[in-house]
Design an enzyme around this catalytic site. Structure first.
Site, PDB file in Angstrom:
ATOM      1  N   TYR A 198      40.786 -21.072  10.436  1.00  0.00           N
ATOM      2  CA  TYR A 198      41.032 -19.695   9.703  1.00  0.00           C
ATOM      3  C   TYR A 198      39.701 -19.155   9.298  1.00  0.00           C
ATOM      4  O   TYR A 198      39.665 -17.837   8.609  1.00  0.00           O
ATOM      5  CB  TYR A 198      41.814 -19.938   8.468  1.00  0.00           C
ATOM      6  CG  TYR A 198      43.403 -20.238   8.757  1.00  0.00           C
ATOM      7  CD1 TYR A 198      44.034 -19.468   9.774  1.00  0.00           C
ATOM      8  CD2 TYR A 198      43.818 -21.561   8.609  1.00  0.00           C
ATOM      9  CE1 TYR A 198      45.395 -19.760  10.109  1.00  0.00           C
ATOM     10  CE2 TYR A 198      45.091 -21.787   9.089  1.00  0.00           C
ATOM     11  CZ  TYR A 198      46.042 -21.204   9.769  1.00  0.00           C
ATOM     12  OH  TYR A 198      47.176 -21.341  10.288  1.00  0.00           O
TER      13      TYR A 198
ATOM     14  N   ASN B  98      49.911  -9.520   6.889  1.00  0.00           N
ATOM     15  CA  ASN B  98      49.792 -10.755   7.596  1.00  0.00           C
ATOM     16  C   ASN B  98      51.123 -11.766   6.913  1.00  0.00           C
ATOM     17  O   ASN B  98      50.989 -12.365   5.740  1.00  0.00           O
ATOM     18  CB  ASN B  98      48.596 -11.518   7.274  1.00  0.00           C
ATOM     19  CG  ASN B  98      48.319 -12.745   8.026  1.00  0.00           C
ATOM     20  OD1 ASN B  98      49.361 -13.240   8.598  1.00  0.00           O
ATOM     21  ND2 ASN B  98      47.344 -13.572   8.218  1.00  0.00           N
TER      22      ASN B  98
ATOM     23  N   ASP C  27      63.876  -6.397   7.405  1.00  0.00           N
ATOM     24  CA  ASP C  27      64.849  -5.193   6.941  1.00  0.00           C
ATOM     25  C   ASP C  27      64.190  -4.372   5.711  1.00  0.00           C
ATOM     26  O   ASP C  27      64.323  -3.294   5.712  1.00  0.00           O
ATOM     27  CB  ASP C  27      66.052  -5.945   6.046  1.00  0.00           C
ATOM     28  CG  ASP C  27      66.881  -6.516   6.864  1.00  0.00           C
ATOM     29  OD1 ASP C  27      67.057  -6.048   7.917  1.00  0.00           O
ATOM     30  OD2 ASP C  27      67.797  -7.526   6.501  1.00  0.00           O
TER      31      ASP C  27
ATOM     32  N   HIS D 150      47.260 -11.264  12.453  1.00  0.00           N
ATOM     33  CA  HIS D 150      47.176 -12.670  12.329  1.00  0.00           C
ATOM     34  C   HIS D 150      45.745 -13.078  12.572  1.00  0.00           C
ATOM     35  O   HIS D 150      45.202 -12.428  13.441  1.00  0.00           O
ATOM     36  CB  HIS D 150      48.035 -13.440  13.241  1.00  0.00           C
ATOM     37  CG  HIS D 150      49.517 -13.024  13.028  1.00  0.00           C
ATOM     38  ND1 HIS D 150      50.399 -13.777  12.132  1.00  0.00           N
ATOM     39  CD2 HIS D 150      50.186 -12.355  13.737  1.00  0.00           C
ATOM     40  CE1 HIS D 150      51.336 -13.148  12.104  1.00  0.00           C
ATOM     41  NE2 HIS D 150      51.384 -12.375  12.817  1.00  0.00           N
TER      42      HIS D 150
ATOM     43  N   ARG E 104      55.038 -20.374  16.720  1.00  0.00           N
ATOM     44  CA  ARG E 104      54.376 -19.238  16.075  1.00  0.00           C
ATOM     45  C   ARG E 104      54.309 -18.023  16.859  1.00  0.00           C
ATOM     46  O   ARG E 104      53.937 -16.876  16.251  1.00  0.00           O
ATOM     47  CB  ARG E 104      52.921 -19.686  15.763  1.00  0.00           C
ATOM     48  CG  ARG E 104      52.858 -20.904  15.027  1.00  0.00           C
ATOM     49  CD  ARG E 104      51.452 -20.952  14.722  1.00  0.00           C
ATOM     50  NE  ARG E 104      50.962 -22.432  14.123  1.00  0.00           N
ATOM     51  CZ  ARG E 104      51.535 -22.823  12.897  1.00  0.00           C
ATOM     52  NH1 ARG E 104      51.760 -21.844  11.948  1.00  0.00           N
ATOM     53  NH2 ARG E 104      51.111 -23.882  12.354  1.00  0.00           N
TER      54      ARG E 104
HETATM   55  O1  CA2 Z   1      46.826 -16.615  12.147  1.00  0.00           O
HETATM   56  C1  CA2 Z   1      47.401 -16.301  11.083  1.00  0.00           C
HETATM   57  O2  CA2 Z   1      47.024 -15.363  10.362  1.00  0.00           O
HETATM   58  C2  CA2 Z   1      48.772 -16.887  10.368  1.00  0.00           C
HETATM   59  O3  CA2 Z   1      49.584 -15.712   9.949  1.00  0.00           O
HETATM   60  C3  CA2 Z   1      48.471 -17.815   9.450  1.00  0.00           C
HETATM   61  C4  CA2 Z   1      49.966 -18.655   9.040  1.00  0.00           C
HETATM   62  C5  CA2 Z   1      50.551 -19.145  10.183  1.00  0.00           C
HETATM   63  O4  CA2 Z   1      51.858 -19.915   9.849  1.00  0.00           O
HETATM   64  C6  CA2 Z   1      50.876 -18.073  11.319  1.00  0.00           C
HETATM   65  O5  CA2 Z   1      51.550 -18.837  12.461  1.00  0.00           O
HETATM   66  C7  CA2 Z   1      49.395 -17.667  11.839  1.00  0.00           C
HETATM   67  C8  CA2 Z   1      49.392 -19.794   8.209  1.00  0.00           C
HETATM   68  C9  CA2 Z   1      48.848 -19.105   7.096  1.00  0.00           C
HETATM   69  C10 CA2 Z   1      48.126 -20.575   6.081  1.00  0.00           C
HETATM   70  O6  CA2 Z   1      46.761 -20.176   5.624  1.00  0.00           O
HETATM   71  C11 CA2 Z   1      46.206 -21.000   5.355  1.00  0.00           C
HETATM   72  C12 CA2 Z   1      44.624 -21.020   5.241  1.00  0.00           C
HETATM   73  C13 CA2 Z   1      43.919 -21.750   5.014  1.00  0.00           C
HETATM   74  C14 CA2 Z   1      43.999 -23.091   4.874  1.00  0.00           C
HETATM   75  C15 CA2 Z   1      45.376 -23.449   5.236  1.00  0.00           C
HETATM   76  C16 CA2 Z   1      46.393 -22.419   5.344  1.00  0.00           C
END
Ligand code: CA2
Length: 149
Positions: A24, A76, A89, A102, A113
């Site tokens: 991320y 997001n 909705d 994302h 995902r």
């Molecule tokens: O890629 C993305 O932005 C996601 O929306 C991030 C979600 C994931 O469930 C989606 O499939 C894709 C997860 C967000 C978790 O965020 C974190 C950030 C830093 C460390 C741990 C989790």
């Protein structure tokens, strides 16, 4: 229509920049908010930036965006992407364009995902550009709404 763009972030994105940087990145959510503010200001727009780990908060903020006549909404939905008919909705009640963001390329990750309820109502979907995707979403919104400067 107002000049305000709502940027909503779903669960666990408060951890951005503190965990899993290989996935991320190192930018924190506060950095992402600054990026959104700077990008929006460049187009003469304002930003309401929020994050919650609770589905109901996100639904309430989507309603707020409708009442506020928001120019557009960037979302997001994080983990709610693949599960939330309730967020879908709420989004269906918005006339303003919705951009789904994302940070990662959800199509290059686990199969689960890839399915998104939000994509059903999104004008555009941006994934895989890291946190820069938020800036791209706001610039794209400015373009499709005629607010681009
Ligand atoms: O890629 C993305 O932005 C996601 O929306 C991030 C979600 C994931 O469930 C989606 O499939 C894709 C997860 C967000 C978790 O965020 C974190 C950030 C830093 C460390 C741990 C989790």
């Amino acid at each position: 229509m107002s000049k305000t763009v709502y940027v909503l972030n779903g669960p666990n994105l408060d951890l951005l920049g503190t965990r899993e940087p290989e996935l991320y990145g190192r930018a924190t959510l506060a950095d992402v908010e600054k990026l959104c503010q700077a990008t929006a200001h460049g187009h003469g727009l304002a930003v309401v930036f929020r994050q919650s780990n609770h589905e109901g908060d996100i639904i309430d903020w989507i309603h707020e965006a409708r009442v506020d006549n928001a120019l557009g909404l960037v979302i997001n939905p994080a983990g709610f992407t693949t599960t939330s008919v309730a967020i879908l909705d709420a989004l269906l009640t918005l006339d303003a364009p919705i951009i789904e963001v994302h940070i990662t390329n959800i199509h290059a990750r686990e199969e689960f995902r890839r399915y998104s309820y939000v994509s059903k109502v999104a004008r555009a979907v941006i994934c895989g550009f890291g946190t820069e995707g938020y800036a791209l979403a706001i610039t794209g919104l400015a373009a499709v709404t005629g607010a681009k400067e």
